[in-house]
Enzyme design. Structure first.
Site, mmCIF file in Angstrom:
data_model
loop_
_atom_site.group_PDB
_atom_site.id
_atom_site.type_symbol
_atom_site.label_atom_id
_atom_site.label_comp_id
_atom_site.label_asym_id
_atom_site.label_seq_id
_atom_site.Cartn_x
_atom_site.Cartn_y
_atom_site.Cartn_z
ATOM 1 N N PHE A 75 0.862 -1.188 0.000
ATOM 2 C CA PHE A 75 0.000 0.000 0.000
ATOM 3 C C PHE A 75 0.893 1.230 0.000
ATOM 4 O O PHE A 75 1.811 1.337 0.813
ATOM 5 C CB PHE A 75 -0.919 0.020 1.229
ATOM 6 C CG PHE A 75 -1.928 1.134 1.182
ATOM 7 C CD1 PHE A 75 -3.127 0.952 0.515
ATOM 8 C CD2 PHE A 75 -1.670 2.366 1.767
ATOM 9 C CE1 PHE A 75 -4.067 1.987 0.441
ATOM 10 C CE2 PHE A 75 -2.595 3.405 1.697
ATOM 11 C CZ PHE A 75 -3.805 3.206 1.042
ATOM 12 N N ASP A 125 9.597 2.652 0.933
ATOM 13 C CA ASP A 125 8.435 3.389 1.432
ATOM 14 C C ASP A 125 8.375 3.201 2.944
ATOM 15 O O ASP A 125 7.919 2.183 3.448
ATOM 16 C CB ASP A 125 7.154 2.862 0.759
ATOM 17 C CG ASP A 125 5.904 3.599 1.258
ATOM 18 O OD1 ASP A 125 6.008 4.326 2.269
ATOM 19 O OD2 ASP A 125 4.838 3.430 0.659
ATOM 20 N N LYS A 158 3.346 10.497 7.355
ATOM 21 C CA LYS A 158 2.606 10.215 8.594
ATOM 22 C C LYS A 158 3.185 10.884 9.842
ATOM 23 O O LYS A 158 2.901 12.019 10.122
ATOM 24 C CB LYS A 158 2.510 8.700 8.791
ATOM 25 C CG LYS A 158 1.568 8.017 7.795
ATOM 26 C CD LYS A 158 1.313 6.590 8.177
ATOM 27 C CE LYS A 158 0.560 5.786 7.149
ATOM 28 N NZ LYS A 158 -0.888 5.884 7.229
HETATM 29 N N1 PLP Z 1 2.802 4.395 2.088
HETATM 30 C C1 PLP Z 1 2.434 3.597 3.093
HETATM 31 C C2 PLP Z 1 3.316 2.434 3.468
HETATM 32 C C3 PLP Z 1 1.253 3.819 3.790
HETATM 33 O O1 PLP Z 1 0.902 3.001 4.791
HETATM 34 C C4 PLP Z 1 0.458 4.918 3.416
HETATM 35 C C5 PLP Z 1 -0.812 5.189 4.109
HETATM 36 O O2 PLP Z 1 -1.335 4.405 4.846
HETATM 37 C C6 PLP Z 1 0.885 5.734 2.371
HETATM 38 C C7 PLP Z 1 2.065 5.452 1.729
HETATM 39 C C8 PLP Z 1 0.049 6.902 1.943
HETATM 40 O O3 PLP Z 1 0.136 7.951 2.856
HETATM 41 P P1 PLP Z 1 -0.965 9.109 2.871
HETATM 42 O O4 PLP Z 1 -2.229 8.500 3.389
HETATM 43 O O5 PLP Z 1 -0.401 10.164 3.771
HETATM 44 O O6 PLP Z 1 -1.107 9.580 1.472
#
Ligand code: PLP
Length: 469
Positions: free
Chosen positions: A159, A245, A274
């Site tokens: 994700f 990520d 986050k």
């Molecule tokens: N990358 C990861 C691993 C995530 O868990 C998330 C969101 O849960 C994101 C990217 C996306 O972040 P945002 O919700 O701030 O766009």
């Protein structure tokens, strides 16, 4: 209805009124202007009373009921709610220019600190954005610009957010199908499978491989030992950028500042979001090397790369500077590592006693409880298996309900695997909070022991209503 008292425009809700909306008014506005299905779901499960106060690991609803937060804003609240150091830092920016034309000292200092802290001190160019998905988009553009290639490889069930490009590297059909066609030239490999990754990379047309060091929304999945090191070596061998990520795993969540430190690797790009803004300011960042950054920016002041209006704004950077200080002072990250060990150990002890717990996974304070498909019994004989399948999808939901309603603990299932319950408290939680969660889970598992019939019957009316909203 809300009585209109705004002198500006009839019907306008004033700020004072907004801060005093009662549950019914709030629900009605959500129904009318936001997502009516979410509003209905919250009402059905008796959670329509707004949460109005928060401190540390706890939140209180408008009636004064206290909840222990084991969701942490999906890992955005590593420092807990309303950390005084973040509030204090923001207070000091009251008179600052937030969006300055020119060179922001707060952005400069934050970029410097992130570079110093980056794995191997190797990532000393920083790009700021506002959300995880936006930073992921930027990292994909970086990979394409730096390599002159177009293909992006990501992991199945990963994700990375929901903007068009981030969604293009999310393999879950339900999230994608309404929005296709997405960004082209993306493909997926199974997480943890280095051979499959090599097959994908060896055409030498891959700009970047995007990987979460622990897959959060896939169910807190830890890759096999050595996988990330192999991925690092393969990306180097075939000329692709390794993009880590760390939007969810970063900033202490796994018991190290960055989760890639467990494998001692330096990615080509590291994406943060986050928790970076201390749970109050939206801010995300891509850390990369001089070489890759130059390729993306083209070395001119009028960069073709992303320049979001609020990227690197003073308040967000100040919140992030304070966040890094809190994380590094006073041993918070080793504390989180210790509590993470405790949490996983306690959950594994429960697993030995409850067959409904198929698997416990995770690292640090990022744990997942995967539920087994409920055994036959009453459910299967009543419905020829349909309910049994359905109940597997809703099993974590039953626990979410029970933990919330009976034990006053907040959590949810993971997004790409609804059979996994997440246990993701703020890093500032205590030994006592971990034990409280484990005790509540133990009691719920004991109550639902018989092939979930008890739980399904208890919450049956809620589930049926929830399914039909
Ligand atoms: N990358 C990861 C691993 C995530 O868990 C998330 C969101 O849960 C994101 C990217 C996306 O972040 P945002 O919700 O701030 O766009």
């Amino acid at each position: 209805m809300i009585t209109a008292t705004s002198p500006l425009v009839p019907d306008l809700i004033t700020l004072d009124q907004a801060l005093e909306l009662d549950s019914a008014q709030n629900l009605a506005l959500h129904r009318r202007h936001l997502n009516p299905r979410i509003a209905a779901l919250f009402e059905i499960i008796g959670a329509e009373t707004p949460l109005t106060r928060a401190e540390g690991c706890h939140v209180w609803d408008a009636r004064g009921v206290r909840y222990l937060d084991f969701l942490s804003g999906f890992a955005a609240l590593n420092l807990g709610h309303n950390h005084p150091a973040i509030d204090g830092a923001l207070e000091r920016t009251r008179d600052c220019c937030n969006l300055v034309e020119g060179l922001s000292p707060a952005a400069a200092a934050l970029a410097h600190n992130l570079a110093v802290l980056s794995p191997g001190r190797g990532l000393d160019r920083v790009f700021f954005a506002n959300s995880g998905a936006e930073a992921i988009d930027a990292s994909l553009k970086l990979a394409r610009a730096a390599t002159g290639r177009s293909r992006i490889v990501a992991c199945e069930r990963g994700f990375h957010g929901r903007t068009m490009a981030a969604l293009s590297i999310n393999s879950t059909r339900a999230f994608r199908e309404k929005f296709e066609p997405l960004v082209p030239h993306t493909s997926f490999v199974p997480y943890g499978d280095a051979d499959a990754l090599e097959q994908a990379l060896k055409q030498r047309d891959v700009a970047g491989f995007v990987v979460e060091p622990v897959q959060g929304e896939a169910g807190m999945v830890v890759p096999p030992p050595g996988y990330l090191r192999q991925a690092r070596a393969l990306c180097s061998r075939y000329g692709s950028l390794l993009i880590a990520d760390e939007v969810q795993t970063g900033l202490g969540r796994t018991g190290r500042l960055f989760a890639v430190e467990h494998d001692d690797i330096v990615p080509d790009a590291l994406v943060l979001g986050k928790a970076l803004g201390g749970g109050v300011m939206p801010i995300s960042a891509v850390l990369t090397s001089e070489e890759h950054w130059k390729a993306a920016h083209g070395g001119t002041p009028r960069s073709p790369f992303q320049t979001p209006t609020f990227g690197g704004n003073t308040r967000a950077c100040v919140a992030a500077l304070a966040t890094l200080e809190v994380l590094l002072q006073g041993g918070l990250i080793p504390h989180a590592a210790g509590l993470g060990e405790l949490l996983l150990t306690r959950l594994r002890e429960l697993q030995a006693k409850h067959p409904l717990m198929a698997e416990v996974s995770g690292r640090g304070l990022m744990a997942g409880i995967r539920f087994a498909a409920p055994a036959g019994g009453v459910i299967s004989s009543m419905t020829g298996g349909v309910l049994q399948r359905l109940s597997h999808d809703f099993i974590a939901g039953l626990f979410v309900l029970e933990l919330r309603q009976t034990h006053r603990i907040l959590t949810l299932s993971t997004l790409n695997d609804p059979t996994v319950l997440r246990a993701q408290p703020p890093l500032v939680c205590t030994h006592g909070h971990v034990e409280e969660f484990v005790r509540a889970l133990d009691q719920t598992l004991t109550e639902f022991r018989d092939s979930l019939s008890a739980g399904l019957l208890k919450h049956w009316h809620l589930l049926v209503r929830a399914l039909t909203v």
